[in-house]
Design a protein around this motif. Structure first.
Motif, mmCIF file in Angstrom:
data_model
loop_
_atom_site.group_PDB
_atom_site.id
_atom_site.type_symbol
_atom_site.label_atom_id
_atom_site.label_comp_id
_atom_site.label_asym_id
_atom_site.label_seq_id
_atom_site.Cartn_x
_atom_site.Cartn_y
_atom_site.Cartn_z
ATOM 1 N N VAL A 27 0.866 -1.173 0.000
ATOM 2 C CA VAL A 27 0.000 0.000 0.000
ATOM 3 C C VAL A 27 0.903 1.222 0.000
ATOM 4 O O VAL A 27 1.760 1.365 0.864
ATOM 5 C CB VAL A 27 -0.914 0.021 1.250
ATOM 6 N N MET A 28 0.712 2.083 -1.008
ATOM 7 C CA MET A 28 1.537 3.283 -1.102
ATOM 8 C C MET A 28 0.643 4.514 -1.050
ATOM 9 O O MET A 28 -0.434 4.522 -1.636
ATOM 10 C CB MET A 28 2.345 3.270 -2.397
ATOM 11 N N ASP A 29 1.110 5.507 -0.332
ATOM 12 C CA ASP A 29 0.388 6.773 -0.257
ATOM 13 C C ASP A 29 0.641 7.534 -1.554
ATOM 14 O O ASP A 29 1.551 7.240 -2.306
ATOM 15 C CB ASP A 29 0.900 7.570 0.942
ATOM 16 N N ARG A 30 -0.169 8.521 -1.830
ATOM 17 C CA ARG A 30 0.034 9.317 -3.026
ATOM 18 C C ARG A 30 -0.028 10.791 -2.700
ATOM 19 O O ARG A 30 -0.468 11.191 -1.629
ATOM 20 C CB ARG A 30 -0.970 8.952 -4.101
ATOM 21 N N THR A 31 0.433 11.576 -3.634
ATOM 22 C CA THR A 31 0.461 13.016 -3.441
ATOM 23 C C THR A 31 0.005 13.700 -4.718
ATOM 24 O O THR A 31 0.019 13.111 -5.780
ATOM 25 C CB THR A 31 1.883 13.492 -3.048
ATOM 26 N N ASN A 32 -0.397 14.932 -4.589
ATOM 27 C CA ASN A 32 -0.834 15.712 -5.744
ATOM 28 C C ASN A 32 -0.075 17.030 -5.758
ATOM 29 O O ASN A 32 -0.053 17.740 -4.761
ATOM 30 C CB ASN A 32 -2.340 15.975 -5.686
ATOM 31 N N TRP A 33 0.591 17.323 -6.873
ATOM 32 C CA TRP A 33 1.314 18.575 -7.040
ATOM 33 C C TRP A 33 0.707 19.332 -8.193
ATOM 34 O O TRP A 33 0.169 18.755 -9.121
ATOM 35 C CB TRP A 33 2.788 18.329 -7.356
ATOM 36 N N LYS A 34 0.816 20.639 -8.151
ATOM 37 C CA LYS A 34 0.390 21.497 -9.260
ATOM 38 C C LYS A 34 1.640 21.958 -9.997
ATOM 39 O O LYS A 34 2.597 22.427 -9.383
ATOM 40 C CB LYS A 34 -0.332 22.730 -8.734
ATOM 41 N N PHE A 35 1.642 21.810 -11.320
ATOM 42 C CA PHE A 35 2.704 22.347 -12.161
ATOM 43 C C PHE A 35 2.015 23.223 -13.192
ATOM 44 O O PHE A 35 1.450 22.725 -14.154
ATOM 45 C CB PHE A 35 3.500 21.222 -12.831
ATOM 46 N N GLY A 36 2.021 24.523 -12.932
ATOM 47 C CA GLY A 36 1.221 25.425 -13.766
ATOM 48 C C GLY A 36 -0.245 25.124 -13.559
ATOM 49 O O GLY A 36 -0.734 25.142 -12.443
ATOM 50 N N GLN A 37 -0.942 24.796 -14.639
ATOM 51 C CA GLN A 37 -2.347 24.433 -14.539
ATOM 52 C C GLN A 37 -2.547 22.925 -14.462
ATOM 53 O O GLN A 37 -3.671 22.446 -14.308
ATOM 54 C CB GLN A 37 -3.108 24.977 -15.753
ATOM 55 N N SER A 38 -1.455 22.156 -14.558
ATOM 56 C CA SER A 38 -1.552 20.691 -14.579
ATOM 57 C C SER A 38 -1.488 20.106 -13.177
ATOM 58 O O SER A 38 -0.657 20.520 -12.366
ATOM 59 C CB SER A 38 -0.415 20.095 -15.406
ATOM 60 N N ASN A 39 -2.341 19.126 -12.911
ATOM 61 C CA ASN A 39 -2.265 18.356 -11.678
ATOM 62 C C ASN A 39 -1.380 17.152 -11.939
ATOM 63 O O ASN A 39 -1.561 16.435 -12.919
ATOM 64 C CB ASN A 39 -3.646 17.869 -11.243
ATOM 65 N N ILE A 40 -0.412 16.915 -11.050
ATOM 66 C CA ILE A 40 0.443 15.736 -11.134
ATOM 67 C C ILE A 40 0.115 14.885 -9.929
ATOM 68 O O ILE A 40 0.399 15.263 -8.792
ATOM 69 C CB ILE A 40 1.941 16.128 -11.148
#
Length: 117
Positions: free
Chosen positions: A102-115
């Motif tokens: 089980v791996m946690d995840r993260t969300n980053w913003k790069f400009g208008q893009s969600n990663i």
């Protein structure tokens, strides 16, 4: 934070590099494997995901600005399939058999893009 040159005198293969060469050697070239090892080691030392800070934490005699560029190029172009990462993690575990990763995840913003990772 200004970038500076790392003054480490370490230049041999580490256990991490030997392990990664054995696991990823058929898929990635040695330069990429070394970068991943430097990146992981710097993450542990610096405790930050800031590329500028990480690049100064690499155990190399290379200028941190060069390391910064290496990080940027790797992150923008390299694909590291999660299947490879999962196989490495399971190979390192002392207990063999049926396990669930089980791996946690993260969300980053790069400009208008969600990663989302």
């Amino acid at each position: 934070m200004p970038l500076k040159k790392n003054t480490s005198l370490h230049n041999g293969d580490t256990q991490l590099l030997i392990l990664f060469k054995a696991h990823f050697g058929g898929f990635l070239n040695l330069a990429r494997i070394r970068l991943i090892c430097h990146f992981i080691t710097a993450l542990c030392k610096i405790k930050s995901v800031n590329y500028s800070k990480l690049s100064a934490g690499f155990d190399t005699q290379v200028n941190a600005l060069s390391n910064y560029g290496r990080i940027q190029r790797f992150m923008s172009g390299a694909a590291l399939p999660m299947e490879w990462v999962a196989k490495l993690i399971f190979a390192l575990l002392p207990q063999k058999g049926a396990l669930v990763l089980v791996m946690d995840r993260t969300n980053w913003k790069f400009g208008q893009s969600n990663i989302n990772i």
